[in-house]
Design an enzyme around this catalytic site. Structure first.
Site, PDB file in Angstrom:
ATOM      1  N   ARG A 164       0.694  -1.089   0.012  1.00 39.48           N
ATOM      2  CA  ARG A 164       0.138  -0.144   0.068  1.00 39.48           C
ATOM      3  C   ARG A 164       0.771   1.179   0.000  1.00 39.48           C
ATOM      4  O   ARG A 164       0.584   2.290   0.572  1.00 39.48           O
ATOM      5  CB  ARG A 164      -1.163   0.007   1.133  1.00 39.48           C
ATOM      6  CG  ARG A 164      -1.848  -0.978   1.127  1.00 39.48           C
ATOM      7  CD  ARG A 164      -2.949  -0.997   0.248  1.00 39.48           C
ATOM      8  NE  ARG A 164      -4.064  -1.815   0.347  1.00 39.48           N
ATOM      9  CZ  ARG A 164      -4.201  -3.021   0.001  1.00 39.48           C
ATOM     10  NH1 ARG A 164      -3.101  -3.681  -0.724  1.00 39.48           N
ATOM     11  NH2 ARG A 164      -5.479  -3.896   0.247  1.00 39.48           N
ATOM     12  N   SER A 238     -10.648  -0.561   3.168  1.00 37.47           N
ATOM     13  CA  SER A 238      -9.678  -1.043   4.615  1.00 37.47           C
ATOM     14  C   SER A 238      -9.323   0.539   4.961  1.00 37.47           C
ATOM     15  O   SER A 238      -8.690   1.367   4.249  1.00 37.47           O
ATOM     16  CB  SER A 238      -8.535  -1.462   4.459  1.00 37.47           C
ATOM     17  OG  SER A 238      -8.731  -3.146   3.651  1.00 37.47           O
ATOM     18  N   GLU A 334      -4.613   3.526   6.371  1.00 37.15           N
ATOM     19  CA  GLU A 334      -4.244   3.511   5.001  1.00 37.15           C
ATOM     20  C   GLU A 334      -4.901   4.617   4.231  1.00 37.15           C
ATOM     21  O   GLU A 334      -4.318   5.082   3.212  1.00 37.15           O
ATOM     22  CB  GLU A 334      -4.948   2.014   4.571  1.00 37.15           C
ATOM     23  CG  GLU A 334      -4.653   1.605   2.917  1.00 37.15           C
ATOM     24  CD  GLU A 334      -5.632   0.818   2.504  1.00 37.15           C
ATOM     25  OE1 GLU A 334      -6.374   1.550   1.628  1.00 37.15           O
ATOM     26  OE2 GLU A 334      -5.496  -0.319   2.518  1.00 37.15           O
TER      27      GLU A 334
HETATM   28  N1  EPU Z   1     -10.641 -11.072  10.292  1.00 39.74           N
HETATM   29  C1  EPU Z   1     -11.002 -10.869  11.366  1.00 39.74           C
HETATM   30  N2  EPU Z   1     -12.366  -9.957  11.487  1.00 39.74           N
HETATM   31  C2  EPU Z   1     -12.651  -8.969  10.599  1.00 39.74           C
HETATM   32  C3  EPU Z   1     -11.909  -9.102   9.439  1.00 39.74           C
HETATM   33  C4  EPU Z   1     -10.822  -9.689   9.197  1.00 39.74           C
HETATM   34  O1  EPU Z   1     -11.017 -11.784  12.305  1.00 39.74           O
HETATM   35  O2  EPU Z   1     -13.678  -8.149  10.943  1.00 39.74           O
HETATM   36  C5  EPU Z   1      -9.534 -11.947   9.778  1.00 39.74           C
HETATM   37  C6  EPU Z   1     -10.305 -12.903   8.746  1.00 39.74           C
HETATM   38  O3  EPU Z   1     -10.897 -13.956   9.288  1.00 39.74           O
HETATM   39  C7  EPU Z   1      -8.742 -13.395   8.358  1.00 39.74           C
HETATM   40  C8  EPU Z   1      -7.863 -12.174   8.038  1.00 39.74           C
HETATM   41  O4  EPU Z   1      -8.424 -11.515   9.024  1.00 39.74           O
HETATM   42  O5  EPU Z   1      -8.187 -14.434   9.019  1.00 39.74           O
HETATM   43  C9  EPU Z   1      -7.855 -11.627   6.814  1.00 39.74           C
HETATM   44  O6  EPU Z   1      -9.121 -11.101   6.501  1.00 39.74           O
HETATM   45  P1  EPU Z   1      -9.466 -10.775   5.011  1.00 39.74           P
HETATM   46  O7  EPU Z   1      -9.123 -11.605   4.123  1.00 39.74           O
HETATM   47  O8  EPU Z   1     -10.995 -10.078   5.035  1.00 39.74           O
HETATM   48  O9  EPU Z   1      -8.342  -9.615   4.324  1.00 39.74           O
HETATM   49  P2  EPU Z   1      -7.884  -8.320   5.228  1.00 39.74           P
HETATM   50  O10 EPU Z   1      -6.633  -8.586   5.488  1.00 39.74           O
HETATM   51  O11 EPU Z   1      -8.739  -7.878   6.237  1.00 39.74           O
HETATM   52  C10 EPU Z   1      -6.627  -7.142   2.985  1.00 39.74           C
HETATM   53  C11 EPU Z   1      -6.871  -5.888   2.253  1.00 39.74           C
HETATM   54  C12 EPU Z   1      -8.056  -5.696   1.589  1.00 39.74           C
HETATM   55  C13 EPU Z   1      -8.199  -6.960   0.606  1.00 39.74           C
HETATM   56  C14 EPU Z   1      -8.353  -8.174   1.310  1.00 39.74           C
HETATM   57  C15 EPU Z   1      -8.214  -9.420   0.240  1.00 39.74           C
HETATM   58  C16 EPU Z   1      -5.382  -4.537   3.585  1.00 39.74           C
HETATM   59  C17 EPU Z   1      -5.378  -3.157   4.422  1.00 39.74           C
HETATM   60  N3  EPU Z   1      -6.650  -4.765   3.365  1.00 39.74           N
HETATM   61  O12 EPU Z   1      -7.942  -7.254   4.176  1.00 39.74           O
HETATM   62  O13 EPU Z   1      -7.938  -4.454   0.753  1.00 39.74           O
HETATM   63  O14 EPU Z   1      -9.462  -7.055  -0.102  1.00 39.74           O
HETATM   64  O15 EPU Z   1      -6.967  -8.482   2.240  1.00 39.74           O
HETATM   65  O16 EPU Z   1      -6.751  -9.565  -0.231  1.00 39.74           O
HETATM   66  O17 EPU Z   1      -4.381  -5.052   3.274  1.00 39.74           O
HETATM   67  C18 EPU Z   1      -8.481  -2.285   0.840  1.00 39.74           C
HETATM   68  O18 EPU Z   1      -7.362  -2.112   0.644  1.00 39.74           O
HETATM   69  O19 EPU Z   1      -9.448  -1.186   0.778  1.00 39.74           O
HETATM   70  C19 EPU Z   1      -9.127  -3.472   1.052  1.00 39.74           C
HETATM   71  C20 EPU Z   1     -10.407  -3.793   1.133  1.00 39.74           C
END
Ligand code: EPU
Length: 338
Positions: A164, A238, A334
């Protein structure tokens, strides 16, 4: 491309924050932008370049000039047996560019389906999702220097992409407008379905040998089930980055919280999901008047309508404090807070 005074920005930011810009102008090609940059008001005031307005939070009226990138057009530059080089105007909607690639069966951006925003804004924060980042398909970009109006070319190395991050969020912050991006897409596809939810979703869709179109459909399905549509509920995706912590700190936390998820980033560091940390602090689904934390993804702050940016920023600060108190990890936004 005339300068418009006291311009309402509510429809131009996906958080739906009701603020105004002192001046606003939209440009549709490089020459129009260069002309705008010679105007005395534009030269003397602070400038903010808007793409889709999907990664910012306005906390007050903007006392400068908002310039909206309206440069359209997608063209094939050249191709060989394996790859195509496609140039897109910076004002194209990102997902429209993804749809163009899918229609022509060019691979590489299918995992980045449905990310809000524009092509020109995508390199600024090296957009990423489901195991793919923009830098993986990026060839070069053209950008206009706001002070001189000159066009510069940046390749992958000079953009200094990180998680990012890019040079345009750091050393060159606020200095350039990305007017066009050239992508290197594949004709012989290498799918990236390693991200857990994609594999399961493809299985649920009963797809045996997925195409790039199938992967895109799976990604769209996952995003739509987890992330709020900014057209319905104001948000900027995010709000925080996933923090990277030293391995030693991770191991201590893991002993205390055995369910803490993680992704390795280097031998001495791991990334942990901010969404998980925020949820553990009890914020997920919290509603405070007309704003709050989304019920399906704790990383997303939402404006249900009528909230002001200062309230959302305060909520972000409160979340940062509580995560730091509980886990000793400091979250960083972010989203660009203005
Ligand atoms: N999780 C939780 N609770 C929540 C959300 C997530 O426990 O409320 C846990 C999930 O269970 C999982 C882990 O966190 O084990 C990862 O969750 P998720 O796959 O939803 O991805 P993320 O790491 O929360 C990142 C990006 C997203 C992108 C997704 C998929 C960042 C800051 N965010 O989210 O990007 O869509 O991975 O690759 O890196 C964005 O940048 O606006 C965005 C949506």
């Amino acid at each position: 491309m005339n300068l418009q005074p006291d311009f309402p920005l509510k429809e131009l930011n996906t958080f739906g924050i009701d603020v105004k810009a002192r001046f606003f102008a939209r440009f549709e090609n490089v020459e129009e932008l260069q002309q705008l940059l010679t105007l005395p008001e534009v030269q003397s005031l602070e400038k903010l370049v808007l793409g889709g307005g999907s990664n910012l939070l306005f906390t007050k009226d903007f006392e400068g000039v908002v310039l909206q990138n309206g440069i359209r057009g997608i063209e094939l530059l050249h191709e060989n047996e394996d790859e195509v080089y496609i140039k897109s105007g910076g004002g194209e909607v990102w997902h429209d560019f993804v749809l163009y690639a899918l229609r022509h069966n060019y691979g590489g951006v299918e995992n980045l389906s449905l990310i809000p925003g524009t092509v020109g804004a995508a390199p600024l924060q090296n957009i990423g999702a489901y195991g793919v980042e923009l830098k993986d398909v990026f060839h070069e970009l053209e950008a206009v220097h706001l002070q001189t109006g000159r066009v510069h070319l940046f390749d992958n190395a000079t953009c200094r992409f990180g998680y990012r991050e890019s040079v345009f969020k750091n050393e060159l912050k606020g200095q350039f407008v990305v007017t066009a991006v050239v992508f290197r897409l594949s004709k012989k596809h290498i799918l990236n379905t390693s991200y857990g939810a994609i594999t399961t979703t493809l299985q649920e869709m009963q797809v045996q040998q997925p195409s790039i179109q199938d992967v895109s459909a799976a990604v769209c399905h996952i995003r739509q089930s987890k992330l709020p549509d900014p057209k319905q509920i104001g948000n900027a995706g995010s709000f925080f980055k996933n923090p990277e912590i030293p391995l030693q700190q991770f191991e201590q936390l893991k002993a205390q919280y055995p369910h803490l998820p993680s992704y390795p980033v280097s031998p001495g560091a791991v990334k942990v999901p901010a969404g998980w940390l925020i949820e553990q602090c009890g914020w997920k689904g919290k509603v405070i008047g007309n704003y709050g934390v989304h019920k399906n993804q704790a990383l997303v702050l939402v404006n249900y309508g009528g909230a002001n940016g200062g309230q959302v920023r305060q909520l972000a600060y409160d979340i940062i404090t509580s995560v730091e108190e509980k886990f000793g990890i400091r979250l960083h936004p972010e989203v660009n807070i203005i």
